[in-house]
Design a protein around this motif. Structure first.
Motif, short mmCIF file in Angstrom:
data_model
loop_
_atom_site.label_atom_id
_atom_site.label_comp_id
_atom_site.label_asym_id
_atom_site.label_seq_id
_atom_site.Cartn_x
_atom_site.Cartn_y
_atom_site.Cartn_z
N GLY A 94 35.40 45.11 -3.63
CA GLY A 94 35.33 46.58 -3.90
C GLY A 94 34.07 46.71 -5.43
N ASP A 95 34.36 47.91 -5.93
CA ASP A 95 34.23 48.27 -6.78
C ASP A 95 34.56 46.91 -7.88
OD1 ASP A 95 32.94 50.59 -9.12
OD2 ASP A 95 34.67 50.37 -9.47
N ILE A 96 35.91 47.14 -7.92
CA ILE A 96 35.98 46.00 -9.00
C ILE A 96 35.45 45.05 -9.50
CG2 ILE A 96 38.08 45.68 -11.08
CD1 ILE A 96 37.22 48.15 -10.76
N SER B 224 35.49 41.06 4.62
CA SER B 224 35.32 41.27 6.30
C SER B 224 33.61 42.47 6.69
CB SER B 224 36.94 42.47 6.57
OG SER B 224 36.44 43.69 6.16
N SER B 225 33.34 42.51 5.73
CA SER B 225 32.23 43.50 5.80
C SER B 225 30.94 42.54 6.01
CB SER B 225 31.94 44.56 5.09
OG SER B 225 30.87 45.18 5.56
N VAL B 226 30.21 42.66 7.03
CA VAL B 226 28.92 41.91 7.51
C VAL B 226 27.68 42.53 6.48
CG1 VAL B 226 26.74 40.68 9.29
CG2 VAL B 226 29.38 40.98 9.46
N ALA B 227 27.97 43.90 6.54
CA ALA B 227 27.02 44.60 5.63
C ALA B 227 27.09 44.34 4.25
CB ALA B 227 27.20 46.43 6.09
N ARG B 228 28.45 44.35 4.09
CA ARG B 228 27.76 43.62 2.37
C ARG B 228 27.61 42.30 2.31
NH1 ARG B 228 33.70 45.18 -0.27
NH2 ARG B 228 32.27 47.76 0.27
#
Length: 358
Positions: free
Chosen positions: A26-28, A52-56
């Protein structure tokens, strides 16, 4: 008798290169990635990022990481992590409460034989258990850094809190973090150097949600001075730097309070921010009124008072804070937001220093 195993120096460079696995980007985690690409020794270490995010995936790749799709809630997806990294940065939150525990969204208490004991649910750390299990399957990493919370200390009635203080987590989220700490300390006894970062309130103007500016614009109340609590803070960029420092300098099985030098009550923090950003100060309420108006989550942060002793962070990890106090960090956020820097106006510098505490 000579060994048949080649020495580390004889291995090809691709096998000698340090490999960092970031769990929870995430952010950190993304701030850590940016610093690794621009700081000293940039590009010398291969960075793997579990998501776990394909978008990321594209975003992580653009930040210089090799994305790995996996989910801490699906153990089979983690198998390839075994023996993969020499260092691990564990930033993922613990498992959320089960909807059947009585703590789920919507407040459904569950029923009958399917209801889980809330006392057990409060200590769930399935994600950390899953990560520890897969790391044990092959050679352990050299070091693991875990992002915990200062909430594991519970209410300290405004006392200065060293890392040696006995843990007394009072909220379910802090209890889950304390349980995760125990899992990782046990893993450390198998030969892994574990560092536990106990983190207070994180702030930065460019965080995605619930920034201090957002709260001020929404006029979210704080407690009146006689009911108010001491809170500690750390700027998100300093937290990212602390994570990196602990990966290399953290002592075995050691906890670190990751906070700045500010000693300030929560309402004073928001008053200071309001002055710097030119926004109205938040309304002040007695505790009895706050209990009626605020969500249980927000109220929980107003129910514990403590000041963190950060000497281990400064001395053992050798971290020089970019923002030693919230006044400096908030002022930097003001410039980032495009708000005119008032430090050049007559008397402004003195006013800013007067807002600093500790």
């Amino acid at each position: 008798m000579p060994s048949n195993q080649p020495s580390l120096g004889a291995l090809p460079a691709r096998f000698r290169r340090q490999r960092l696995l970031i769990v929870g980007c995430g952010d950190i985690g993304q701030r850590v990635l940016r610093r690794l690409q621009t700081g000293p020794g940039a590009g010398r270490m291969q960075v793997l990022a579990l998501t776990s995010s394909v978008a990321r995936v594209a975003r992580l790749r653009a930040l210089g990481a090799r994305p790995l799709l996996g989910n801490l809630d699906a153990a089979a997806s983690l198998r390839r992590l075994a023996g993969l990294a020499t260092r691990v940065l564990h930033l993922a939150p613990p498992s959320p409460p089960s909807p059947l525990s009585g703590q789920g969204a919507g407040g459904d208490p569950g029923s009958g034989a399917h209801r889980r004991d809330p006392r057990t649910e409060a200590h769930r750390c399935d994600r950390t258990v899953a990560l520890a299990r897969v790391l044990r399957q092959r050679s352990l990493p050299q070091a693991l850094v875990y992002a915990s919370t200062s909430g594991v200390y519970g209410d300290c009635q405004g006392a200065l809190v060293p890392e040696t203080r006995r843990l007394a987590p009072a909220t379910p989220r802090a209890q889950r973090r304390a349980s995760a700490e125990r899992v990782l300390r046990e893993l450390g006894r198998a030969g892994l150097r574990v560092s536990l970062l106990r983190i207070p309130g994180i702030y930065a103007a460019d965080r995605a949600a619930d920034t201090v500016q957002d709260r001020l614009r929404r006029a979210i109340p704080v407690l009146r001075p006689e009911d108010d609590v001491f809170t500690s803070h750390i700027h998100a960029d300093d937290l990212a730097r602390a994570c990196i420092a602990a990966l290399w300098r953290g002592r075995p099985q050691r906890a670190y309070n990751v906070s700045d030098l500010t000693s300030m009550k929560m309402g004073d923090y928001f008053d200071l921010a309001a002055g710097l950003y030119g926004l109205p100060r938040p309304p002040r309420l007695p505790r009895s009124a706050a209990q009626q108006q605020l969500s249980p989550l927000r109220l929980s942060f107003m129910s514990e008072s403590r000041r963190l002793d950060n000497q281990r962070l400064l001395r053992e990890l050798g971290l020089r804070l970019l923002y030693p106090g919230v006044a400096e960090g908030l002022a930097a956020g003001r410039r980032t937001d495009g708000i005119a820097d008032a430090s050049n106006r007559p008397g402004a510098t003195g006013d800013l220093r007067a807002g600093q505490c500790g």
